[in-house]
Design an enzyme around this catalytic site. Structure first.
Site, PDB file in Angstrom:
ATOM      1  N   ASP A   1       0.860  -1.182   0.000  1.00  9.03           N
ATOM      2  CA  ASP A   1       0.000   0.000   0.000  1.00  9.03           C
ATOM      3  C   ASP A   1       0.895   1.230   0.000  1.00  9.03           C
ATOM      4  O   ASP A   1       1.729   1.403   0.898  1.00  9.03           O
ATOM      5  CB  ASP A   1      -0.914   0.015   1.227  1.00  9.03           C
TER       6      ASP A   1
ATOM      7  N   GLU B   1      -1.508  -1.614  -6.145  1.00  9.36           N
ATOM      8  CA  GLU B   1      -2.692  -0.960  -6.680  1.00  9.36           C
ATOM      9  C   GLU B   1      -2.347  -0.307  -8.018  1.00  9.36           C
ATOM     10  O   GLU B   1      -1.255   0.232  -8.185  1.00  9.36           O
ATOM     11  CB  GLU B   1      -3.208   0.103  -5.711  1.00  9.36           C
TER      12      GLU B   1
ATOM     13  N   ASP C   1      -2.877   1.427   7.041  1.00 10.01           N
ATOM     14  CA  ASP C   1      -2.061   1.088   5.873  1.00 10.01           C
ATOM     15  C   ASP C   1      -1.801  -0.412   5.796  1.00 10.01           C
ATOM     16  O   ASP C   1      -1.788  -0.996   4.700  1.00 10.01           O
ATOM     17  CB  ASP C   1      -0.749   1.863   5.912  1.00 10.01           C
TER      18      ASP C   1
END
Length: 409
Positions: A185, A269, A359
């Site tokens: 992340d 991501e 996170d």
């Protein structure tokens, strides 16, 4: 496989002057060729490398254009090739002009045959370049391969040379830890947080450098543009920025090496950094500008590039997933709501009461979604559209939330 090696050049005044002239000629050729391409597109025609290279050879024989002969021919031809590739990938009207005060001079020697590299001693080496002769460079590491091309560039007051070499290595068929996987992340508080609970971050600029940078900006604003003092101040600004950029590159390289060496699968991501850092149109301009600076300072895209580069040597598979709701979904029960995230660092599920670092929770959700992701190479086996949000578990009521991947306070 192909890799890069960059060294700082130590040129004589004559060589530095010649490199400056080569850069100016290449810039003029780029701008003239780009203008020709845009005019052709406006008329419904098309201009590519072949006719422009032929016209360039003819222009050298015309009176008044003898300055084109200053630079070696293959440098100008490579400039046209780079322009052709940029126009095909980004569009003719999207490619930028090379403005004198914004563009750093650079040119590429595409043919390795006339080049030669010798080691002088432990600290210095020298390279033979066409028309420049032998140029000394600071040898900080061995080349480790066969030279394919060399690019000379000017950055922060120094001349650099980047060798493209073939190190004769191949990507391993299997990772050393075939069962290891990790989710990452990326945020503004920490540059990268992994699903195993590790936090990767560092400060790239000191408070003293921030004050110095602002002082130099004020000094630059009071000086006449194009003057000698203005140029010296600009070089000092660029050297300060270069130092910060090098720290960020060193950080991302170390983190990428550590993560790729330990894991066979790395899940990220699919963040569009360019779109996320676009300027706000009307409201919250200052707040959006601060968020943009924080995103760019952490080097999200540079970390992804470093991971892709390191994965070639370790056999790591890079996977990207859709970023929607990864920071608002509970990893324990799968409940998704905007209220789950109390603050930037705290996550508390309003359904099951699960508490964790926000996170770390997001990184675990990213890893969990890897089974539904399409790999970075595009060979995934998803049965649904990449743009479609994964369905929530049965029996859970989906709450209306804002479609933001990483909400910020």
């Amino acid at each position: 496989m192909l890799t890069g090696r960059r060294f700082r050049l130590k040129l004589t005044p004559e060589q530095a002057q010649a490199c400056t002239e080569y850069g100016n000629v290449c810039r003029a050729v780029w701008n003239a060729a780009l203008d020709q391409r845009r005019e052709a597109r406006r008329k419904g025609a098309w201009a590519n490398y072949v006719p422009q290279a032929r016209q360039l050879a003819e222009a050298k024989r015309e009176p008044g254009l003898e300055w084109l002969k200053v630079a070696p021919s293959h440098l100008l031809q490579q400039t046209l090739r780079d322009l052709d590739r940029a126009c095909r990938e980004h569009g003719t009207f999207t490619v930028r002009w090379r403005v004198k005060h914004r563009w750093s001079p650079s040119f590429r020697f595409p043919d390795p045959k006339p080049m030669a590299v010798e080691r002088i001693n432990r600290k210095w080496g020298r390279v033979k370049l066409p028309k420049l002769g032998w140029a000394t460079y600071r040898s900080t590491r061995p080349l480790g391969g066969v030279i394919k091309s060399a690019t000379v560039s000017f950055k922060a007051g120094w001349w650099w040379i980047s060798f493209l070499v073939d190190d004769d290595q191949a990507t391993p068929e299997q990772h050393a830890n075939p069962g290891a996987a990790v989710g990452i992340d990326r945020g503004v508080a920490y540059a990268a947080v992994t699903s195993d609970g590790r936090f990767h971050d560092r400060a790239f600029v000191t408070p003293g450098e921030v004050k110095r940078y602002k002082r130099l900006q004020q000094q630059l604003a009071r000086q006449r543009r194009g003057s000698a003092s203005w140029g010296r101040t600009l070089i000092r600004l660029r050297r300060l920025s270069c130092r910060v950029t090098d720290r960020r590159g060193d950080f991302t390289a170390q983190v990428a090496h550590r993560i790729a060496s330990d894991n066979a699968v790395v899940v990220l991501e699919d963040l569009k950094t360019k779109n996320m850092t676009a300027r706000a149109s009307e409201r919250n301009v200052k707040a959006k500008a601060g968020l943009n600076r924080a995103i760019l300072d952490k080097g999200w895209h540079r970390l992804e590039l470093a991971l892709a580069s390191k994965a070639r040597y370790t056999g790591t598979k890079l996977v990207t997933i859709h970023p929607a709701y990864t920071s608002q979904t509970c990893h324990a029960c799968g409940y998704c709501a905007a209220d789950n995230r109390d603050s930037q660092a705290s996550f508390c599920c309003t359904a099951c009461g699960h508490r964790a670092n926000a996170d770390v929770n997001a990184a675990r959700n990213i890893l969990k979604a890897a089974g539904l992701a399409v790999s970075a190479c595009g060979d995934g086996n998803m049965s649904q559209s990449v743009k479609q949000e994964p369905a929530h578990p049965r029996g859970l009521v989906r709450q209306p939330v804002s479609p933001v991947g990483i909400p910020r306070p």
